[in-house]
Design a protein around this motif. Structure first.
Motif, mmCIF file in Angstrom:
data_model
loop_
_atom_site.group_PDB
_atom_site.id
_atom_site.type_symbol
_atom_site.label_atom_id
_atom_site.label_comp_id
_atom_site.label_asym_id
_atom_site.label_seq_id
_atom_site.Cartn_x
_atom_site.Cartn_y
_atom_site.Cartn_z
ATOM 1 N N GLU A 93 0.832 -1.204 0.000
ATOM 2 C CA GLU A 93 0.000 0.000 0.000
ATOM 3 C C GLU A 93 0.867 1.254 0.000
ATOM 4 O OE1 GLU A 93 -2.548 -0.568 3.366
ATOM 5 O OE2 GLU A 93 -3.872 -1.937 2.276
ATOM 6 N N TRP A 94 1.943 1.231 0.791
ATOM 7 C CA TRP A 94 2.871 2.366 0.807
ATOM 8 C C TRP A 94 3.455 2.592 -0.580
ATOM 9 C CZ3 TRP A 94 7.952 1.597 -0.592
ATOM 10 C CH2 TRP A 94 8.750 2.737 -0.564
ATOM 11 N N ALA A 97 0.985 4.226 -2.902
ATOM 12 C CA ALA A 97 0.593 5.587 -2.522
ATOM 13 C C ALA A 97 1.755 6.572 -2.525
ATOM 14 C CB ALA A 97 -0.054 5.568 -1.140
ATOM 15 N N GLU A 98 2.914 6.136 -2.027
ATOM 16 C CA GLU A 98 4.009 7.087 -1.808
ATOM 17 C C GLU A 98 5.369 6.647 -2.329
ATOM 18 O OE1 GLU A 98 4.220 8.419 2.254
ATOM 19 O OE2 GLU A 98 2.094 8.015 2.543
ATOM 20 N N GLY A 99 5.477 5.408 -2.756
ATOM 21 C CA GLY A 99 6.772 4.844 -3.120
ATOM 22 C C GLY A 99 7.296 5.277 -4.470
ATOM 23 N N HIS A 100 8.569 5.000 -4.662
ATOM 24 C CA HIS A 100 9.266 5.268 -5.918
ATOM 25 C C HIS A 100 9.908 3.969 -6.388
ATOM 26 C CE1 HIS A 100 9.039 9.314 -4.207
ATOM 27 N NE2 HIS A 100 9.197 9.770 -5.435
ATOM 28 N N ARG A 109 7.819 8.207 -9.109
ATOM 29 C CA ARG A 109 6.821 7.999 -8.061
ATOM 30 C C ARG A 109 5.760 7.058 -8.630
ATOM 31 N NH1 ARG A 109 4.738 11.842 -3.532
ATOM 32 N NH2 ARG A 109 3.087 10.501 -2.729
ATOM 33 N N SER A 111 2.628 6.237 -7.837
ATOM 34 C CA SER A 111 1.271 6.744 -8.064
ATOM 35 C C SER A 111 1.195 7.589 -9.337
ATOM 36 C CB SER A 111 0.769 7.536 -6.864
ATOM 37 O OG SER A 111 1.626 8.637 -6.601
ATOM 38 N N GLU A 112 2.178 8.432 -9.574
ATOM 39 C CA GLU A 112 2.191 9.255 -10.772
ATOM 40 C C GLU A 112 2.452 8.412 -12.012
ATOM 41 O OE1 GLU A 112 5.099 12.259 -9.937
ATOM 42 O OE2 GLU A 112 3.865 13.185 -8.383
#
Length: 116
Positions: A93-94, A97-100, A109, A111-112
């Motif tokens: 989940e991390w 949502a926020e990982g690279h 990133r 999510s992007e």
């Protein structure tokens, strides 16, 4: 220590399926088209694992173990299977949502990258 997922372990994507019947087998992971947001996390993780499996494993391992002392690492590695499953789910989940991850030599990133 490398975070190893056994074929019969629950899939870290959180689908509730065995790993061998989910993200380890992309043809099984793309079973049916879902509408709306249902299954979006599973589909995103399936795509990510299909395209960038090594980068995903590296990112999750770094998130899990970087910065830990040898003693802290040993304590973490000694956790029971259920605790490890929770850790893997949270790490996944991390990551979404926020990982690279490293894509063609560039940190992206997740999510992007998924939305782009």
């Amino acid at each position: 220590m490398t975070l190893k997922i056994g074929r019969n372990d629950p899939c870290p994507c959180g689908s509730g399926k065995k790993y061998k019947q989910c993200c380890a087998n992309t043809s099984a992971a793309i079973v049916e088209e879902k509408k709306g947001h249902d299954g979006a996390v599973e589909r995103a993780l399936s795509w990510l694992m299909d395209k960038h499996r090594k980068a995903v494993h590296i990112a999750i391992e770094e998130m899990t173990f970087d910065g830990l002392s040898d003693e802290e690492r040993e304590i973490l590695e000694a956790q029971d299977k259920q605790t490890w499953q929770g850790i893997q789910l949270n790490a996944t989940e991390w990551l979404l949502a926020e990982g690279h991850i490293l894509v063609k030599g560039e940190h992206r990133r997740v999510s992007e990258y998924l939305l782009g």
